[in-house]
Design an enzyme around this catalytic site. Structure first.
Site, PDB file in Angstrom:
ATOM      1  N   VAL A  67      32.314  35.428  39.219  1.00 49.37           N
ATOM      2  CA  VAL A  67      32.469  34.621  40.492  1.00 49.37           C
ATOM      3  C   VAL A  67      31.878  35.686  41.293  1.00 49.37           C
ATOM      4  CG1 VAL A  67      33.920  33.548  42.245  1.00 49.37           C
ATOM      5  CG2 VAL A  67      34.398  33.150  39.622  1.00 49.37           C
TER       6      VAL A  67
ATOM      7  N   ASN B 177      29.401  37.505  44.527  1.00 49.62           N
ATOM      8  CA  ASN B 177      29.370  37.361  45.906  1.00 49.62           C
ATOM      9  C   ASN B 177      28.226  38.087  46.564  1.00 49.62           C
ATOM     10  OD1 ASN B 177      30.524  38.488  48.809  1.00 49.62           O
ATOM     11  ND2 ASN B 177      32.081  37.079  48.266  1.00 49.62           N
TER      12      ASN B 177
ATOM     13  N   ALA C  44      27.906  40.159  48.902  1.00 45.69           N
ATOM     14  CA  ALA C  44      28.322  41.517  48.834  1.00 45.69           C
ATOM     15  C   ALA C  44      28.794  42.007  47.434  1.00 45.69           C
ATOM     16  CB  ALA C  44      29.577  41.911  50.158  1.00 45.69           C
TER      17      ALA C  44
ATOM     18  N   CYS D 166      34.411  39.443  37.820  1.00 47.52           N
ATOM     19  CA  CYS D 166      33.948  39.352  36.500  1.00 47.52           C
ATOM     20  C   CYS D 166      34.865  38.208  35.620  1.00 47.52           C
ATOM     21  CB  CYS D 166      33.757  40.552  35.500  1.00 47.52           C
ATOM     22  SG  CYS D 166      33.151  41.767  36.100  1.00 47.52           S
TER      23      CYS D 166
ATOM     24  N   GLU E  57      36.405  38.208  32.786  1.00 40.44           N
ATOM     25  CA  GLU E  57      37.509  38.527  32.164  1.00 40.44           C
ATOM     26  C   GLU E  57      38.742  38.682  33.335  1.00 40.44           C
ATOM     27  OE1 GLU E  57      34.480  39.810  32.210  1.00 40.44           O
ATOM     28  OE2 GLU E  57      34.210  40.992  30.264  1.00 40.44           O
TER      29      GLU E  57
ATOM     30  N   CYS F 266      36.834  45.939  33.905  1.00 43.47           N
ATOM     31  CA  CYS F 266      37.746  44.804  33.314  1.00 43.47           C
ATOM     32  C   CYS F 266      38.673  45.488  32.036  1.00 43.47           C
ATOM     33  CB  CYS F 266      36.863  43.547  32.686  1.00 43.47           C
ATOM     34  SG  CYS F 266      36.102  42.696  34.046  1.00 43.47           S
TER      35      CYS F 266
END
Ligand SMILES: [Zn+2]
Ligand SMILES: [Zn+2]
Ligand SMILES: [Zn+2]
Ligand SMILES: [Zn+2]
Lengths: 132, 132, 132, 132
Positions: B31, B33, B35, B41, B43, B79
Site C-alpha cells: 500500500v 504513498n 510520500a 509493504c 508483509e 519487513c
C-alpha cells in the site's frame, strides 16, 4: 471482534475503526516493534487492511481513533499522510478519549496544504523530460 | 478474496499470505504513498491484520510472498524486522516468482543475529538504573 | 565532536560511525519521536548525513555501531536495508558492546538474499510494458 | 557545500535547510531506497544531522524546503511529525518553488492538534500504574 493490541513499548493503547460506505467497519490497533521505527500505528493497520480488502477513495466515510487518555490523542503526522492517499479532505476523523468523549476534525483540517499524488511526475513526464 | 494492490509508484505488485496454526490465511499487499517512506509493504499489512485479529508468537506457521518477477523477491529488511517480533526464527518464508516457482528460507536465515525485544531494558530496569 | 543522543523513549543509546574512503568519519545517533514509528536509528542518521555530503556506493569502507549492552546489538532490519542501497555486500559492519568488544559481520551476511534496486522495473520498462 | 540528492525512484528532488540560532545552516536531501518505505525525506535527514550535532528545542529558528515544482511542495505528514519533536509550534516553515517563490506556514499551522511527547506516560507512571 475482540481486537488485540501489541504495544508493549509505548504502553499506549490505540484502536482505530474505519467506516466504509457499505456499512462495514475495519479495525486496527498499534503494532509495535523492538526497533521502534519499524512498528506501525492503529490507523495504518486499519487502513492497510481496508485497502487490501478493496476500499478505494470515496469508499471511506469516517475514521475513529480511540485512546485511554484525555483529552483524546490525534493521529500522528505519518498516519495523517497515509490516510490522505485514500480519503477525501472533507472526511471526518473522530478522536475519542478514555470517557468516550469525542472531538472531530476533517482530514483537511488535520493536514492542511498536504503533499499528495498530484505533486509527483507521471511516468510519462519522467520519460519525456517534461517539467511540471 | 480478490486482493487489491495499491502500488502505483513502484509499479511493483507484491502479495503476502500468512498461514496461521488454525489453518486461517491472512493476506496483504503493498500500500504505497505519494510520500514514499509513508507507504507500507505487503508483509507488514498482512502481519498487522493478523496481529490485530489475535495472532501471537507461535501461531504463525509460514509466510509466503509473491511478486511478478523472477528470481523471486525477498522481503525487505524492514519487513524482516517487523516479522521478527511475532515469529519464531525457524519459521519458513516462501518466496514465489512469476511462474509460481518458490525459494524458501527461515526467518533466522534472512535476518541473522537479529535485533529483538530481549535487547531493550524493561521499565523496571530503567526505573532503578539497572544495567543489562 | 560530542555527539548528542535523542532517545528518551527506548532509553537505548546507539551511536554509529561511518568510515569513508578518504578517511572522513560521519556520525549518527538514534533520534526518537513520541510517535515511535516516526523516529529513526543511528545508522540511518549517519548514512543520510554521509549521502547528502556526497558519499556514493564504493566510498564507504566500514560502519561501526556502538551500544551500552553486551553482547552488542546489531542494526535493525530497516537499517540493514537502508545501508544496502549505498554499500557493497562485502562491507564490514562492526558492532561494539559496553566494554568496546566488537563482533564483525559483512552487510551480505546480515542481509542475505537482499532486496535491492536491480529488482525494480526501470521507467522505460514501465512505459513500454516490458516484463523483467 | 554542493548537496547530493539520492532520489532515483520518485525523480523528485527535495532540499531542506535548517537555520539554527547561532546562524549555522544544516542541509538535507531525500535519500530513497529500492524498498520505498525504507527511504527518508530531506527534512528528516537535515533534522537528524542537526540533532546529532546538538540542536535542541529552541535552537531551531526556521526550516526551508525547496523542490522543482510550482506551487511549492509542503513537508509530508511524517516529516511534520518528526520536526514537531524538536521545534516550537510557531517556528516558520518556508516552502520554495522552482522559481524561488516561497510560501510560509508555522509548524502549528501545518500540524494542528498535534500528537507529541506530553501524550505519553512517563516511566514512573507506567511503573506505578498511574493513569494520565
Ligand atoms: Zn500514527
Ligand atoms: Zn518490506
Ligand atoms: Zn535501525
Ligand atoms: Zn517527508
Amino acid at each position: 471482534m475482540l481486537m488485540k493490541f501489541a504495544g508493549p513499548y509505548s504502553h499506549f493503547r490505540v484502536g482505530c475503526s474505519i467506516l466504509l460506505a457499505d456499512g462495514t467497519v475495519v479495525q486496527g490497533a498499534n503494532v509495535e516493534n523492538a526497533a521502534y521505527p519499524v512498528g506501525t500505528c492503529a490507523e495504518r493497520v486499519a487502513m492497510g487492511t481496508a485497502v487490501v480488502q478493496g476500499a478505494k477513495k470515496g469508499d471511506i466515510r469516517a475514521i475513529a481513533v480511540a485512546t485511554d487518555i484525555s483529552p483524546p490523542a490525534s493521529p500522528c503526522g505519518m498516519c495523517r499522510q497515509f490516510i490522505r492517499e485514500f480519503c477525501e479532505l472533507n472526511m471526518p476523523i473522530l478522536m475519542y478519549d478514555n470517557e468516550a468523549r469525542s472531538t472531530v476534525m476533517t482530514l483537511g483540517q488535520l493536514l492542511p496544504m498536504s503533499f499528495g499524488p498530484e505533486k509527483l511526475k507521471t511516468t510519462d513526464e519522467v520519460e519525456h523530460g517534461l517539467s511540471q
